[in-house]
Design a protein around this motif. Structure first.
Motif, PDB file in Angstrom:
ATOM      1  N   GLU A 123       0.855  -1.182   0.000  1.00 40.70           N
ATOM      2  CA  GLU A 123       0.000   0.000   0.000  1.00 40.70           C
ATOM      3  C   GLU A 123       0.896   1.239   0.000  1.00 40.70           C
ATOM      4  O   GLU A 123       1.699   1.430   0.914  1.00 40.70           O
ATOM      5  N   LEU A 124       0.762   2.070  -1.024  1.00 43.27           N
ATOM      6  CA  LEU A 124       1.634   3.225  -1.201  1.00 43.27           C
ATOM      7  C   LEU A 124       0.815   4.504  -1.202  1.00 43.27           C
ATOM      8  O   LEU A 124      -0.244   4.579  -1.840  1.00 43.27           O
ATOM      9  N   LYS A 125       1.311   5.515  -0.494  1.00 39.12           N
ATOM     10  CA  LYS A 125       0.590   6.788  -0.396  1.00 39.12           C
ATOM     11  C   LYS A 125       1.582   7.943  -0.371  1.00 39.12           C
ATOM     12  O   LYS A 125       2.648   7.849   0.244  1.00 39.12           O
ATOM     13  N   VAL A 126       1.210   9.045  -1.023  1.00 36.42           N
ATOM     14  CA  VAL A 126       1.992  10.283  -0.973  1.00 36.42           C
ATOM     15  C   VAL A 126       1.024  11.450  -0.855  1.00 36.42           C
ATOM     16  O   VAL A 126      -0.043  11.454  -1.476  1.00 36.42           O
ATOM     17  N   GLY A 127       1.405  12.432  -0.063  1.00 35.18           N
ATOM     18  CA  GLY A 127       0.615  13.664   0.044  1.00 35.18           C
ATOM     19  C   GLY A 127       1.535  14.871   0.024  1.00 35.18           C
ATOM     20  O   GLY A 127       2.410  15.001   0.878  1.00 35.18           O
ATOM     21  N   ALA A 128       1.396  15.722  -0.984  1.00 34.46           N
ATOM     22  CA  ALA A 128       2.147  16.978  -1.062  1.00 34.46           C
ATOM     23  C   ALA A 128       1.181  18.097  -0.668  1.00 34.46           C
ATOM     24  O   ALA A 128       0.277  18.446  -1.435  1.00 34.46           O
ATOM     25  N   LEU A 129       1.375  18.659   0.522  1.00 32.20           N
ATOM     26  CA  LEU A 129       0.360  19.498   1.149  1.00 32.20           C
ATOM     27  C   LEU A 129       0.942  20.774   1.746  1.00 32.20           C
ATOM     28  O   LEU A 129       2.135  20.832   2.062  1.00 32.20           O
ATOM     29  N   LYS A 177      -2.469   5.615  -3.314  1.00 30.24           N
ATOM     30  CA  LYS A 177      -3.446   6.630  -2.945  1.00 30.24           C
ATOM     31  C   LYS A 177      -2.757   7.967  -2.676  1.00 30.24           C
ATOM     32  O   LYS A 177      -1.612   8.009  -2.216  1.00 30.24           O
ATOM     33  N   THR A 178      -3.474   9.020  -2.969  1.00 32.39           N
ATOM     34  CA  THR A 178      -3.017  10.374  -2.663  1.00 32.39           C
ATOM     35  C   THR A 178      -3.618  10.805  -1.332  1.00 32.39           C
ATOM     36  O   THR A 178      -4.808  10.585  -1.078  1.00 32.39           O
ATOM     37  N   MET A 179      -2.789  11.417  -0.489  1.00 31.30           N
ATOM     38  CA  MET A 179      -3.250  11.881   0.818  1.00 31.30           C
ATOM     39  C   MET A 179      -3.564  13.377   0.777  1.00 31.30           C
ATOM     40  O   MET A 179      -2.816  14.167   0.201  1.00 31.30           O
ATOM     41  N   ARG A 180      -4.687  13.728   1.396  1.00 30.81           N
ATOM     42  CA  ARG A 180      -5.124  15.122   1.506  1.00 30.81           C
ATOM     43  C   ARG A 180      -5.678  15.348   2.913  1.00 30.81           C
ATOM     44  O   ARG A 180      -5.915  14.398   3.667  1.00 30.81           O
TER      45      ARG A 180
END
Length: 365
Positions: free
Chosen positions: A148-154, A234-237
């Motif tokens: 499970e891979l996730k990245v969030g640029a916030l 998934k993208t994190m927000r």
């Protein structure tokens, strides 16, 4: 033995491209920068040659590539195919940052036509670094159940209902939100709608939400099909973001107005300097004979490179791309054919001049 790459062209000197060029210089490459407009270097310091180039001019692109060993395309995703085709024609090593699936498919096709150069697309964060992290963790398991891979640029200090700032290309973000996503379910590749399968994620006490978005896995579904039960990106927000995006695209009926939506969002939520990049990779399976879950969680903040402060999204993307160029140049990755991000070891990436930033600047969360 000397490097196989000495001179590198960088196409697109925007938010990330200029830093890619500067990092390449710091890593010992001669660099030629190309952009549609005549951009000046920061504080009048010129670390590399700058040239103006119309990237719709195919002859101009080929001419530019005839005098370099490699090219890193930091252009919008829809401009990359022309650069890749010119790289194939001129025997130039090719790297890009794209998350666009059709673009990568064309790059793969070019790599299979016979060439004396490397084709390594998807060298950014996702696809790119997140896949390198996930695959490196998975390599330590005897049996893999899920990746499970996730990245969030916030923004660190979000405002408004979207809780977001477009430090990355707005058109690229819209593309990720609307295109279907490739995943593995029960070991088989499937296409599922973007912005679905939302879940709650907490990193360092900060509550986030994550949803499927397209392109972040690169070629990993092909690589792991039949070997892994579940694989997704998934993208994190911040909480509530995807509800607002569903309202925009679905209730207002703007799914077919991507260019318009990109302009509106960019104007409404312009870039900020105080950003953070969250990276979350989790692998479940059997390790040392026991069921186990391993998490790799990092939060990357803005940092100084070349005497300037750079946003987290800029330096993490640039460092990942330049590190891959270094590995090819040093013969630690193949110098011909297609290079998959999941075939790059995280330890190798961190051992490069650019990749060391991930060891120095990333904070475990």
């Amino acid at each position: 033995m000397g490097r196989t790459i000495e001179t590198v062209a960088v196409f697109g000197l925007g938010k990330v491209g200029e830093l890619v060029a500067l990092m390449l210089v710091e890593s010992g490459f001669a660099v030629k920068g190309y952009d549609a407009t005549a951009r000046e270097g920061a504080a009048g310091v010129e670390a590399f040659d700058r040239h103006q180039l119309d990237v719709s001019d195919e002859a101009g692109i080929r001419q530019a590539l005839e005098h370099v060993d490699a090219v890193v395309s930091c252009l919008p995703y829809h401009r990359n195919i022309a650069v890749a085709e010119a790289a194939h024609a001129t025997g130039t090593h090719y790297f890009d940052l794209t998350e666009d699936v059709p673009t990568t498919q064309r790059v793969i096709e070019l790599s299979q036509l016979g060439s004396d150069s490397t084709f390594a697309p998807q060298c950014g964060l996702a696809p790119g670094l997140i896949g390198i992290v996930g695959a490196s963790i998975a390599a330590t398991f005897q049996k893999i159940k899920s990746i499970e891979l996730k990245v969030g640029a916030l923004p660190q200090n979000p405002t408004g209902l979207l809780g977001y700032a477009f430090n990355w290309s707005a058109e690229g973000v819209v593309n990720e939100y609307l295109n279907d996503c490739e995943v593995l379910r029960s070991g088989h590749r499937q296409m599922v709608p973007a912005m679905t399968e939302k879940e709650r994620v907490v990193i360092g006490g900060i509550e986030l939400e994550a949803a499927l978005t397209s392109g972040g896995l690169g070629t990993m579904c092909q690589t792991y099909e039949g070997r892994v039960n579940r694989l997704d990106y998934k993208t994190m927000r911040y909480p509530g973001h995807f509800k607002q995006m569903h309202f925009l695209f679905d209730e207002l009926g703007l799914r077919d107005e991507r260019e318009l939506v990109s302009r509106v969002l960019q104007d409404a939520k312009p870039p900020v300097s105080d950003d953070i990049v969250y990276l979350h990779a989790a692998v479940e399976g059997v390790k040392d004979g026991l069921a186990f879950r391993e998490n790799y969680v990092r939060g990357y903040l803005p940092t100084d490179v070349g005497g300037r402060r750079w946003r987290a999204i800029s330096w993490t993307t640039a460092a990942s791309a330049v590190a891959v160029v270094e590995l090819v140049a040093e013969g630690r990755l193949p110098d011909t054919g297609f290079v998959r991000q999941e075939d790059i070891a995280l330890t190798d990436l961190k051992s490069t001049n650019a990749g060391r930033l991930f060891a120095e600047a990333g904070e475990p969360r």
